[in-house]
Design a protein around this motif. Structure first.
Motif, PDB file in Angstrom:
ATOM      1  N   HIS A  87       0.901  -1.332   0.142  1.00  0.00           N
ATOM      2  CA  HIS A  87      -0.196   0.020  -0.100  1.00  0.00           C
ATOM      3  C   HIS A  87       0.850   1.338  -0.081  1.00  0.00           C
ATOM      4  CE1 HIS A  87      -3.668  -2.278   0.613  1.00  0.00           C
ATOM      5  NE2 HIS A  87      -3.082  -2.953   1.605  1.00  0.00           N
ATOM      6  N   MET A  88       2.135   1.232   0.479  1.00  0.00           N
ATOM      7  CA  MET A  88       2.769   2.443   0.688  1.00  0.00           C
ATOM      8  C   MET A  88       4.455   2.032   0.663  1.00  0.00           C
ATOM      9  SD  MET A  88       2.077   3.447   4.536  1.00  0.00           S
ATOM     10  CE  MET A  88       2.920   4.698   4.505  1.00  0.00           C
ATOM     11  N   PRO A  89       5.025   2.948   0.019  1.00  0.00           N
ATOM     12  CA  PRO A  89       6.525   2.693   0.139  1.00  0.00           C
ATOM     13  C   PRO A  89       7.158   2.991   1.445  1.00  0.00           C
ATOM     14  CG  PRO A  89       6.127   4.495  -1.095  1.00  0.00           C
ATOM     15  CD  PRO A  89       4.723   4.121  -0.984  1.00  0.00           C
ATOM     16  N   ALA A  92       7.402   6.618   2.340  1.00  0.00           N
ATOM     17  CA  ALA A  92       6.119   7.487   2.324  1.00  0.00           C
ATOM     18  C   ALA A  92       5.716   8.261   3.880  1.00  0.00           C
ATOM     19  CB  ALA A  92       5.097   6.758   1.833  1.00  0.00           C
ATOM     20  N   ASP A 139       1.102  10.696   2.359  1.00  0.00           N
ATOM     21  CA  ASP A 139       0.772  10.090   1.442  1.00  0.00           C
ATOM     22  C   ASP A 139      -0.364   9.036   1.452  1.00  0.00           C
ATOM     23  OD1 ASP A 139       3.188  11.227  -0.219  1.00  0.00           O
ATOM     24  OD2 ASP A 139       4.404   9.951   1.002  1.00  0.00           O
ATOM     25  N   ARG A 234      -1.413   8.746  -4.005  1.00  0.00           N
ATOM     26  CA  ARG A 234      -0.143   8.306  -3.816  1.00  0.00           C
ATOM     27  C   ARG A 234      -0.195   6.870  -3.481  1.00  0.00           C
ATOM     28  NH1 ARG A 234       0.833  14.021  -2.747  1.00  0.00           N
ATOM     29  NH2 ARG A 234       0.406  13.447  -0.510  1.00  0.00           N
ATOM     30  N   TRP A 235      -1.202   6.379  -3.266  1.00  0.00           N
ATOM     31  CA  TRP A 235      -1.632   4.935  -2.983  1.00  0.00           C
ATOM     32  C   TRP A 235      -0.949   3.929  -3.806  1.00  0.00           C
ATOM     33  CZ3 TRP A 235      -6.775   1.913  -4.007  1.00  0.00           C
ATOM     34  CH2 TRP A 235      -6.574   0.897  -3.174  1.00  0.00           C
ATOM     35  N   LEU A 236      -0.103   3.193  -3.518  1.00  0.00           N
ATOM     36  CA  LEU A 236       0.386   2.207  -4.499  1.00  0.00           C
ATOM     37  C   LEU A 236      -0.538   1.311  -5.450  1.00  0.00           C
ATOM     38  CD1 LEU A 236       3.619   0.725  -2.526  1.00  0.00           C
ATOM     39  CD2 LEU A 236       3.489   2.704  -4.121  1.00  0.00           C
ATOM     40  N   GLN A 237      -1.692   1.152  -4.838  1.00  0.00           N
ATOM     41  CA  GLN A 237      -2.728   0.320  -5.534  1.00  0.00           C
ATOM     42  C   GLN A 237      -3.714   1.258  -6.524  1.00  0.00           C
ATOM     43  OE1 GLN A 237      -4.616  -3.205  -3.825  1.00  0.00           O
ATOM     44  NE2 GLN A 237      -2.803  -3.146  -2.207  1.00  0.00           N
ATOM     45  N   HIS A 238      -3.364   2.535  -6.361  1.00  0.00           N
ATOM     46  CA  HIS A 238      -3.934   3.386  -7.193  1.00  0.00           C
ATOM     47  C   HIS A 238      -4.054   2.939  -9.054  1.00  0.00           C
ATOM     48  CE1 HIS A 238      -5.696   6.984  -9.088  1.00  0.00           C
ATOM     49  NE2 HIS A 238      -4.362   7.453  -9.610  1.00  0.00           N
TER      50      HIS A 238
END
Length: 743
Positions: A87-89, A92, A139, A234-238
């Motif tokens: 979900h996030m780096p 972030a 983020d 800025r969500w990784l699964q966007h």
């Protein structure tokens, strides 16, 4: 991501049912209404669509997990079990919103800290790299809610609350949130009126939220079309392709809607300082061609649609702060009801109020009421059909604080005591010969003056002023009430004889005037000076509304020697109203500010009223509210002489009506009009704009205007011009001068 997901969509309390309907229309599945939100299922595209198109939601929460939880450690373990790297780096930032009840978690800050620790510990790298915290613009925003031993863990797809559309950077006092305004418009049937080409007006528009939300609906504009950042950005699964397609479609729909002929949507704001920020908000929303705003008081509001349409009047009247004491709101609502009844027939009205009981003051039956919340404040939305059959007879009548006037006055004693009871009339009274002569004179006066007063739209005037020396009283009529002032009898008249003649007057009055004896108020006007001059006589707090030309004024017949309006100054007040348009008006020793109300209704650009009495300034505030005038008209609590020394303002029209003497506890020295009038007028002239006028008046019988003033300024005695028909027998009741600069 096309699999079915669980969302929880939050909203203000009271609009859950509306949100349920909206979400179903947007394609939600399995929608279930709960307190302050709706639980639904659907794919990620639905979540995006809600973020873009929901007019009612606060937040769109994508539920990642639900797990049993008993304490703070269980909360930590449940959150840490999620694969946060998906979900996030690591580098972030995040923010956590925590709510609900959990044993061992005493406050929301501690709960949020445990959630943050679980996520950070799960993502922490061997070199110490870990996510940071950013409460303002993270983020990823995480939401956790605990209830009944279960935790709901979610990602907030909205980011900042969805009510923050982005157009309202500048706002007035106590604004409505955008989604609450949208809910009110939907409840009021605005979408249906849009389809039929209806109009909309807000007579007290503030920061313009109703106007912009209404125009967005009318143009098919997505409420968050112009927002640049969402919680999913800025969500990784966007999924940008899905979002971009939805956004492009919404932009096309808005462009199509904006290209149509605009509906008539208008707003009115009393304070000119708010107009530019208001227009900036409208321009930022891209709706300048659809929404127009103007400066205007409630007193002058009247919708004039360009094609004669009817539609919706919507407004959120001020709460207590803008108009001071809550009592002022009584008269504001009374005026609002009067304006709606007289000028908006055929329209619908939606009045959103934090003071539901005051809605009854409007005199219009609401055919439906909805309970809503403005933040934590319980409010009502009153729906009104502005047709004559909906109006409540007498609803705009006179008020005592928040009750109708219905008390009998009390009976004559000495000055400074409460007025004394007058016996109820039981039919036509038998009068003595002298009393019959008094009655005949009163009938004659009433016939002549009554016709004149009706023609002048006046309901308060003097009908008798010691016309017959043996009956030494002044009788003033106040819209169905008689205010009787007994003058001090000469020493040649015995106390017994004076009392007998007074009783003759009291017996004759109800029959001659056609009023109940309980509507006769008696006071003895003995010679008074100093602090006794305006001493409180009673504490009933009963106010009666009277008409004077275009103005309504509040009078109190029982609590003070004077009633709140000096009837003899009526012509001067009307003269000030006629001259005030576009001018800056200053009223010194303003008393209850009746002259200010006339000037404001006459179109004064601004008014400033100064008095040392908080009681009279509160009364003044009510008078302004009664006439639909806002707190734009400044009321100043100060000693006039000191205030003039300190003030640096400039005024085009100044009215000065000082007391003969004043020795308030708040004054270091006694004000004496004969001694101090030169200094008073000099200081007022120093504040007078070029081409301006000062009107100076007082009722001290032995007053002499200093010749120094006549030599320095252009001074004209206009006393004869300031006596109306009901005061022509008493030409010495006041003296008035018009003062201007020479040349």
């Amino acid at each position: 991501m096309h699999e079915s997901l669980e969302f929880f969509v939050t909203c203000p309390k009271g609009i859950e049912g509306l949100l349920l309907d909206e979400l179903n229309a947007l394609g939600a599945e399995n929608a279930r209404e709960t307190v302050a939100g709706v639980s639904i299922n659907g794919n990620l595209e639905l979540g995006y669509r809600i973020c873009l198109w929901s007019r009612l939601a606060n937040r769109v929460l994508l539920v990642l997990n639900r797990f049993a939880v008993a304490d703070a450690q269980g909360l930590y373990d449940g959150v840490a079990a999620v694969d946060w790297a998906a979900h996030m780096p690591v580098e972030a930032t995040l923010s956590v919103d925590f709510g609900g009840i959990l044993p061992g978690v005493d406050n929301t800050h501690f709960g949020a800290l445990k959630v943050k620790d679980a996520i950070v510990d799960r993502l922490r790298q061997p070199d110490g790299t870990r996510p940071g915290v950013d409460r303002q613009n993270p983020d990823l925003r995480i939401n956790v809610h605990c209830r009944s031993g279960e935790a709901q863990l979610a990602i907030d797809l909205s980011g900042h609350s969805l009510h923050q559309r982005g157009y309202r950077l500048q706002q007035g006092a106590a604004p409505l949130k955008e989604n609450l305004a949208a809910a009110i418009l939907i409840r009021a049937g605005w979408p249906q009126l849009v389809a039929s080409g209806g109009a909309l007006a807000d007579p007290m528009c503030g920061s313009g939220t109703f106007l912009v939300e209404a125009a967005m609906m009318a143009t098919d504009m997505a409420p968050n079309l112009q927002r640049e950042q969402f919680g999913f950005s800025r969500w990784l699964q966007h999924q940008p392709l899905i979002w971009d397609a939805l956004h492009a479609q919404a932009r096309t729909r808005a462009e199509t809607g904006l290209a149509r002929d605009p509906l008539w949507i208008r707003g009115y704001e009393a304070d000119p300082r708010l107009l530019q920020p208001l227009r900036n908000n409208i321009q930022r929303a891209g709706l300048s061609n659809w929404v127009k705003v103007y400066q205007g008081e409630l007193a002058t509001f009247e919708p004039h649609p360009d094609r004669g349409q009817t539609g919706l009047i919507v407004c959120n009247p001020p709460y207590g702060e803008r108009l001071g004491e809550e009592a002022s709101l009584v008269y504001l609502y009374q005026k609002l009801g009067e304006v709606l009844r007289e000028r908006c027939t055929g329209w619908q009205a939606a009045i959103f109020t934090g003071n539901p009981d005051l809605g009854k003051r409007m005199g219009i039956r609401s055919h439906k009421q909805y309970s809503l919340f403005n933040g934590a404040l319980p409010c009502k939305l009153l729906m009104m059909d502005l047709q004559p059959e909906r109006y409540v007879t007498g609803a705009s009548g006179n008020v005592r604080s928040a009750e109708l006037v219905a008390k009998q006055p009390t009976s004559p004693q000495t000055s400074g005591s409460a007025p004394a009871p007058v016996a109820e009339s039981t039919g036509t009274a038998r009068l003595s010969e002298s009393a019959q002569m008094f009655a005949n004179r009163l009938k004659k006066n009433l016939k002549n003056l009554g016709k004149w007063a009706r023609q002048q739209n006046i309901t308060c005037y003097r009908v008798y002023d010691a016309d017959m020396p043996e009956f030494a009283v002044a009788i003033d009529l106040y819209d169905g009430w008689a205010h009787v002032q007994e003058y001090q009898a000469p020493e040649t008249i015995s106390e017994e004889k004076a009392r007998s003649r007074l009783q003759d007057v009291l017996v004759a009055l109800p029959d001659v005037l056609g009023i109940p004896a309980s509507h006769v108020v008696l006071k003895q006007r003995l010679r008074q000076s100093g602090s006794k001059q305006y001493q409180r006589m009673d504490r009933k707090g009963e106010f009666l509304t009277v008409q004077e030309g275009q103005v309504k004024l509040l009078v109190n017949l029982t609590d003070y020697l004077d009633t709140g309006v000096f009837l003899d100054h009526r012509p001067l007040r009307l003269k000030l109203a006629a001259e005030a348009r576009g001018k800056r008006f200053l009223n010194l020793f303003c008393y209850t500010a009746s002259a200010t109300v006339h000037a404001a209704v006459g179109g004064a650009r601004s008014t400033t009223s100064v008095d040392l009495s908080k009681t009279y300034l509160d009364w003044a505030r009510r008078n302004l509210s009664l006439n639909g005038l806002s707190d734009l008209h400044q009321l100043v609590h100060a000693d006039v002489m000191q205030w003039l020394e300190d003030d640096r303002g400039e005024y085009d029209l100044i009215f000065i009506d000082p007391p003969t003497f004043s020795n308030s506890k708040r004054l270091e020295d006694v004000f004496d009009v004969q001694r101090d009038h030169v200094r008073l007028i000099e200081m007022a002239m120093a504040r007078l704009a070029p081409g301006g006028t000062v009107y100076f008046s007082n009722n001290f019988r032995r007053f002499r205007l200093d010749r120094e003033l006549e030599e320095k300024y252009q001074v004209t005695d206009i006393s004869a011009q300031t006596l109306d028909k009901d005061f022509q027998r008493n030409t010495r009741i006041h003296r008035t001068w018009c003062i201007t600069r020479r040349g």
